[in-house]
Structure formats: structure tokens, C-alpha cells
Design a protein around this motif. Structure first.
Motif, short mmCIF file in Angstrom:
data_model
loop_
_atom_site.label_atom_id
_atom_site.label_comp_id
_atom_site.label_asym_id
_atom_site.label_seq_id
_atom_site.Cartn_x
_atom_site.Cartn_y
_atom_site.Cartn_z
N ASP A 74 -14.58 58.05 56.80
CA ASP A 74 -15.76 57.95 57.65
C ASP A 74 -15.44 58.13 59.13
OD1 ASP A 74 -17.35 55.37 55.67
OD2 ASP A 74 -17.42 57.54 55.52
N SER A 75 -14.15 58.30 59.47
CA SER A 75 -13.77 58.27 60.87
C SER A 75 -14.38 59.40 61.67
CB SER A 75 -12.25 58.31 61.00
OG SER A 75 -11.74 59.48 60.41
N GLY B 156 -22.06 53.17 58.00
CA GLY B 156 -21.40 54.06 58.94
C GLY B 156 -20.68 53.31 60.03
N ILE B 157 -21.24 52.16 60.44
CA ILE B 157 -20.59 51.43 61.53
C ILE B 157 -19.71 50.30 60.98
CG2 ILE B 157 -22.40 51.94 63.19
CD1 ILE B 157 -23.54 49.18 62.71
N PRO C 198 -18.49 46.36 68.84
CA PRO C 198 -19.26 47.39 69.56
C PRO C 198 -18.70 48.79 69.40
CG PRO C 198 -18.90 45.46 70.95
CD PRO C 198 -18.08 45.26 69.72
N GLU C 199 -17.36 48.92 69.34
CA GLU C 199 -16.78 50.27 69.26
C GLU C 199 -17.10 50.97 67.96
OE1 GLU C 199 -13.37 47.32 68.35
OE2 GLU C 199 -15.11 47.48 69.69
N ARG D 265 -12.68 53.87 64.76
CA ARG D 265 -12.03 53.57 63.48
C ARG D 265 -11.94 52.07 63.25
NH1 ARG D 265 -9.04 57.33 60.85
NH2 ARG D 265 -7.55 55.75 60.16
N ALA D 266 -11.83 51.70 61.98
CA ALA D 266 -11.68 50.28 61.64
C ALA D 266 -10.35 49.77 62.15
CB ALA D 266 -11.77 50.10 60.13
#
Length: 715
Positions: free
Chosen positions: A663-664, A673-674, A683-684, A690-691
């Protein structure tokens, strides 16, 4: 005058006799009454163990009672272990002042240990093990100066170990208080008990460093401190205790190195368990010279260098675990070949490393005791040797995620006890051997992501989860023991997924309560909604995340199911240990009239829950082979067991940081998606980031604010 003198003597003798008789009668009656008071506190006696405790029989003949020879009317032994008794311990126990042995282990006693225990100054052995006793260790225990053995393990004892507890117990030989909830540091006063032979404090919540004073215990042969929160340097002084046979400090943050002359300093060492710590340095060749060694568990540290090939000389070796071994140069598989000569070896686990080389061809009459062989997640190449058929006692064989080639040898069908076979994610080719159908005990088979012929032999009718490369990814599981569950069994266990057993739901499906019939195990069955296009990915992510992790503050997975339902449609489910106190969100936000005890969490309970969640995150981020990011930490994903211990759950969005994130590159705006839930997400992530473990820490901070302010993040 002489006659009168003799009369006085006779009267004096008679008077003294009467005094002794009266004292004896009082003592006799005191013991009997004390036992009857003890019985009054017993609320459950399913086997009628105390039915003989009545006045129709002399109390010295009651079940579990032994009276003395020198003092025939006094109770010296009270032994009620394993009677199924439930209730609390009456303070009257302190009136049995001649007691030498007191054991009520393996029952269902609850409540606190009474301080009156301190009155038993003749007591030598006390065993309250395997009950549900709570409260703190009795401060009166030091009064029992003749104590030699203490068994308080597997209870719910809390609080610190009092510094003065063992200062006066100079005759202690065995101290076993493992598997409780003790906190604080280990008192240095332990080092004053020169007679002690066994110290077992594993499975608590102890903190701090291991006292250097342990090095004074020249009679110590068993030291078990694992599964705590210990840190600091491993005391070098312990390496001077030639009497030591067992060292267990598994799962802490203890650092240190193995001494170069360990064979000289610990010549009697049999069990060395130091996995999941911060040990560094090399595995020295001298460890292979300790002929007495039986168990080596060294994984999840930071060792470097090569592993001695002379391990094959350890003829007493039974278990060898170096899974997730560490970094550095540890990549040579040659040491496995000599291990084939260890005829007593039952378990060999080197998973999650970077070992290279070929699998040895196991010889007949050697390694026949091997029950578990785990070589997965390495860089092993070549073929699966035909000599594998000689491992006739093998129950679990794992070789997944390597570079194995060639055919699956048909001789695998000659392993009569095999229950789990993991060969997925290799380069195997050819047909799936029909001989696998001969494995009547097999309940897990993973062959996915190979170059195998997609057709499955009809002979394989008893193997669940079987999938070839053309099928979706299989359902990998963690651990060794799993429930064997089909769709039908889960349907029956949940009453047909009845609304009455409904626990909760989310964006990926629902969770139902179930009861597995074979042992009435209560479980939580998570059933994804297969209409959602992202379910397969979430299901696989959760399985992958849970596959090789274990921690007391993570939800425990029991099994999985990937099958067809009664209508022939795809069905998937994950089966977890049931958490009777639900999730943290319900405790903090449901209205007062709800069934959960809303708004009754004390400050201390909230603090303990916060620490539990932090411990789980620390494990996921820093103590797994690949760091795992949860990505969806929130109150509803924190489950509480019967003792209000927190377990982090729901790994449907989890990411393994050493793998690419599909998903990056996407900029979806949904919660998937977030990578998280609105209000908790970093927030990022909203900008396509990325996670990261920092994202989990942000969510944890929000969770803390919500716990202590009782306001939702979106308020």
C-alpha cells in the motif's frame, strides 16, 4: 515426718501429672477445633475428601491428617493436595503449632494466605501451589525459622518480595514462587541463604537486575528467573557456581556473554535457557565440551560467529533451540550434520535465521528420538533428503521459506506420527506424493508458493488447509499445539453462529463465542466478511503477524479454518482464546446499565493495563525476528482476560517491516489506506507515509489519553 514428706512428693507428682494431662487435653482439643474451623472455610468438596472430618472418628484418623509419634495427639502433617477443594484458608491453621508439613496444593483455594501461618514455628515444608491464592506474601513467614521448602507457584500473589522475608530463614533449600504476579526487584538478601538449592521465580512481573549476591549460593543447582521484566548485566559471579545445573532467564532484557572457559566454571550444567535477551559475543567452542548439557535455548539474542561443529559430541543433548538467533556471521549450516549423532535429541529449532547449506541425510538408528525439526525461514538449498524417513518419531516438520528444490520425497509418507508439515515458499516441483495420505495423524499441511503440480491426490482426504501455488495463500499458524477445527465443528461450537453468541463486529466481519465440545474450551471465533475485497489480504496479514510471535500480552490464537461452508461458499475463520472481560472500549464508554462493569476501573487497574499494552508493543517492535507494526491500536483492540490482564488483538492491518508494503505507493483515504482508525492513526499515514513503529507509539499515546480522561479521540 518421713511419711509426711513422702505424701508431699506423691501429691506433687500427681499434681504435675494432672497439669500435663490438662495441657495435653487442651492441646488435643485445640488441634481438633482448628481442623473443624479449617473445614468451615471449605465451600466445595466435590470428592467428599473431608467427609470423615467429624466426631465419629478420632481426628488423627481423618483424611489428610497425620499425628506424631512423640506427640501422638498433635497434628504434624496436613496433606490435602489434589482433593479438588475450593474455599479460603482459615486463620485457625495457625493453631496447629506442631505442624511440620502443610500442603494444600492442586486445589482451588482463593483469598489471602493468613498471617497466622507465622505461628507454625515447627513448619518445614509448605506447599500452596496450583491454587488461585491472591494478596501479598505473608510478612509473618520469617517466623517459621525451620522452613526448608516453600512452594507457592502458580497462584495470583501480588506485591513485592519483602527484603526481610528470607533473612531469618537460614535453612531454606527450595524457594518456588514462579507463575504469580509479583512485582518489584529481587532482594539481594537471597544471597544470604547459603543452604538454598532451588530458586524459581519465573513467570512474574519482577524488574531490575539479577542480584550479584546470587554468586554466594554455593549449593544452588537450579535458578529460574525467566518470563519477567529483568534487565541489566548477567552476574559474572554466577559462572563460578560449579553446582549450577539449570539457568533460565528466558525473555528479558539481560545482556552479557558466555565465558570462554564455561566448561571449567559450570561443569555440571544441563539446561541453559537464555533466549530472547540481549546476549552478545560468540558461541564459544567450550560449550560443546559440557558433556552434561541436555537443553540449549539461545535464540533471539545478538550472538555472532559460528556455531561449534562439536555439538555432535553432546550425547545427552535433548533440545536445541536457536530460532531467530541474531545478527553477524551466524550463517553456516554445517553444525547440523554432527547433531545427527545426538541420539537423544528430541527438538531441533533453528528457524528465522540466515543459515545456508544442505539438509543432512538423517541416518538410520540415529536421531530416532527427534520429534520436532524446524528449519524454516532460512536460506537452505538442495533437496529434501530421503533419509528423512528415519525420523520415525517426528510430529512437526517445518522447512518453509527456504530455497529447497526437487520433488517432495514419497518417503515422507512413512512418518507415522507426523501432525504438521510446512514446506511452503520454496522451489519444490513435481507431483504431490500420494503417500502423504498415509499420514493419519496429519492435521496441518502447507505446500503453497512452490512449483508443484496443482492437482491434489485423492488419497489426501484428512489434511486441512492444503493449497497449491495456484490457490490463495494458506493460513499459517503459530505454535505447536492447535485445535483441529472444521467448518462443521465451528458451526456447532457457536450454535450455528447464533446471534446469542455474538460478541462484536468490525469492518472485516464478526466475532462469535463458541464452546469446543472435546474439552469445553471457550473460544472466540473471528469470521471475516468475504464480500469485502480486502478480506483476503487482511486475513493473510493477521496470520502472518501471529505466526511466530508469542507474548503474555498478545491474544493467543488456537486455530484457523479455511474451508467451504454448508452452501459450498468459501469460509475463513480465526479461533482465539476467549477473553471473558471483553474489550477496554466497553469498560470505559458503555453506559452504566450495560452488562460490563463500566466506570469501575481503578487508577491502578488502568495503569496495569497501560503497562501490559506497552509490553506487547515493545515485544512486537524490538523482540521479533522482523519488527511488526500493529497499525490499528485502539481501545476496542485491547482485550481483558479473567484477571484483567490486557491482550492486544486484531492484527488484520499489521505490517512486517522487512517486507515491502503493497500500500506504500497508494494514497487511499479510507481507514485501510491510512493504516488505522480515525482518531488513533498517526498524521503521516494520512499523507501516504509507510507504516512505522513510531506510528504505533502515536496510537498508544492517544490510547493513554483516552484511558485516563475517558474522552474519545474524536470528542
Amino acid at each position: 515426718m518421713v511419711v509426711l514428706h513422702h505424701q508431699h512428693l506423691i501429691l506433687l507428682v500427681v499434681f504435675n501429672f494432672l497439669l500435663l494431662f490438662a495441657a495435653e487435653s487442651v492441646t488435643l482439643d485445640t488441634d481438633r477445633l482448628a481442623l473443624l474451623e479449617f473445614k468451615k472455610q471449605i465451600t466445595d468438596d466435590p470428592y467428599g475428601a473431608l467427609s470423615s472430618w467429624n466426631d465419629s472418628i478420632h481426628f488423627c484418623n481423618w483424611v489428610g491428617i497425620t499425628c506424631g509419634h512423640l506427640h501422638p495427639q498433635q497434628v504434624i502433617n496436613l496433606d490435602l493436595q489434589g482433593k479438588g477443594l475450593g474455599g479460603s484458608i482459615s486463620p485457625s491453621i495457625g493453631n496447629l503449632t506442631f505442624l511440620s508439613l502443610l500442603t494444600i496444593s492442586n486445589n482451588r483455594f482463593h483469598g489471602q494466605i493468613p498471617q497466622e501461618i507465622g505461628n507454625l514455628n515447627r513448619l518445614q515444608i509448605i506447599s500452596f501451589a496450583n491454587n488461585t491464592l491472591g494478596g501479598e506474601l505473608p510478612t509473618s513467614l520469617p517466623n517459621c525459622t525451620r522452613l526448608r521448602e516453600i512452594y507457592f507457584f502458580h497462584n495470583n500473589l501480588v506485591g513485592k518480595i519483602p527484603v526481610e522475608l528470607f533473612t531469618s530463614l537460614s535453612k531454606l533449600e527450595i524457594i518456588s514462587i514462579n507463575e504469580n504476579d509479583l512485582t518489584g526487584e529481587i532482594p539481594a538478601s537471597f544471597g544470604n541463604i547459603s543452604s538454598v538449592r532451588v530458586i524459581s521465580l519465573a513467570g512474574n512481573k519482577l524488574q531490575g537486575s539479577i542480584p550479584d549476591s546470587f554468586g554466594q549460593l554455593t549449593n544452588l543447582f537450579y535458578l529460574s528467573l525467566g518470563l519477567n521484566n529483568l534487565f541489566g548485566m548477567f552476574p559474572v559471579s554466577l559462572y563460578n557456581l560449579s553446582s549450577l545445573q539449570t539457568i533460565d532467564i528466558v525473555q528479558g532484557q539481560v545482556h552479557g556473554s558466555l565465558p570462554r572457559d564455561i566448561v571449567l566454571t559450570l561443569p555440571n550444567l544441563q539446561i541453559l535457557l537464555i533466549a530472547e535477551n540481549l546476549f552478545s559475543g560468540s558461541i564459544l567452542g567450550s560449550i560443546s565440551n559440557i558433556s552434561t548439557i541436555k537443553v540449549l535455548e539461545l535464540g533471539s539474542n545478538s550472538f555472532v560467529g559460528s556455531i561449534p561443529n562439536k555439538l555432535g559430541d553432546l550425547q545427552n543433548l535433548q533440545l536445541f533451540l536457536i530460532d531467530q538467533f541474531g545478527g553477524g556471521k551466524v550463517d553456516d549450516l554445517d553444525f547440523v550434520n554432527p547433531l545427527v549423532n545426538c541420539t537423544l535429541l528430541e527438538l531441533l529449532d533453528i528457524e528465522g535465521n540466515s543459515f545456508r547449506g544442505l539438509i543432512p541425510n538423517f541416518k538410520a538408528n540415529l536421531s530416532t528420538q527427534l520429534s520436532i525439526l524446524h528449519l524454516g525461514m532460512n536460506q537452505i538449498s538442495g533437496n529434501i533428503p530421503a533419509g528423512i524417513e528415519n525420523l520415525v518419531n517426528l510430529t512437526s516438520l517445518a522447512m518453509e521459506q527456504n530455497f529447497l528444490e526437487g520433488n517432495i520425497p514419497s518417503v515422507i509418507g512413512k512418518l507415522p506420527k507426523l501432525q504438521r508439515l510446512f514446506l511452503g515458499d520454496n522451489r519444490l516441483s513435481g507431483q504431490i506424493p500420494s503417500s502423504i495420505g498415509n499420514l493419519t495423524n496429519l492435521y496441518e499441511l502447507h505446500l503453497e508458493n512452490n512449483n508443484l503440480n496443482a492437482s491434489i491426490p485423492s488419497s489426501i482426504g484428512n489434511c486441512q488447509h492444503l493449497q497449491s501455488k495456484s490457490k490463495p495463500p494458506s493460513t499459517p499458524l503459530i505454535g505447536v499445539q492447535f485445535l483441529k477445527l472444521s467448518y462443521r465443528k465451528l458451526f456447532q461450537a457457536t450454535g450455528g453462529f447464533s446471534p446469542a453468541n455474538f460478541i462484536g463486529s468490525g469492518s472485516f466481519g464478526s466475532v462469535c463465542k463458541g464452546i469446543i465440545d472435546q474439552d469445553e474450551t471457550i473460544v472466540a471465533v473471528k469470521v471475516p466478511s468475504l464480500q469485502n475485497s480486502r478480506v483476503d489480504k487482511s486475513f493473510s496479514a493477521e496470520c502472518k503477524a501471529l505466526r511466530n510471535i508469542r507474548h503474555r500480552n498478545l491474544v493467543k490464537i488456537l486455530s484457523s479454518c479455511s474451508s467451504l461452508d454448508s452452501k459450498g461458499k468459501d469460509f475463513k475463520a480465526l479461533v482465539y482464546e476467549f477473553m471473558p472481560n471483553g474489550n477496554l472500549d466497553n469498560w470505559l464508554h458503555l453506559p452504566m446499565e450495560a452488562q460490563y462493569h463500566s466506570r469501575n476501573l481503578s487508577l491502578l487497574q488502568r495503569l496495569n493495563i497501560a503497562i501490559d499494552v506497552a509490553s506487547a508493543l515493545d515485544y512486537l517492535h524490538y523482540h521479533c525476528h522482523a519488527p511488526i507494526v500493529h497499525c490499528d491500536l485502539k481501545l476496542s483492540n485491547v482485550l481483558l482476560d479473567n484477571d484483567m490482564i490486557a491482550h492486544v488483538s486484531d492484527f488484520g492491518l499489521a505490517r512486517l517491516l522487512l517486507e515491502p508494503d503493497d500500500d506504500s505507493s497508494q494514497t487511499q483515504t479510507s481507514t485501510i489506506g491510512i493504516k488505522g482508525s480515525i482518531g488513533y492513526v498517526a498524521p503521516e499515514y494520512g499523507m501516504g507515509g509507510r507504516a512505522t513503529i513510531q506510528g504505533d507509539v502515536f496510537s498508544y499515546g492517544i490510547l493513554l489519553l483516552e484511558m485516563f480522561t475517558r474522552k474519545r479521540p474524536t470528542d
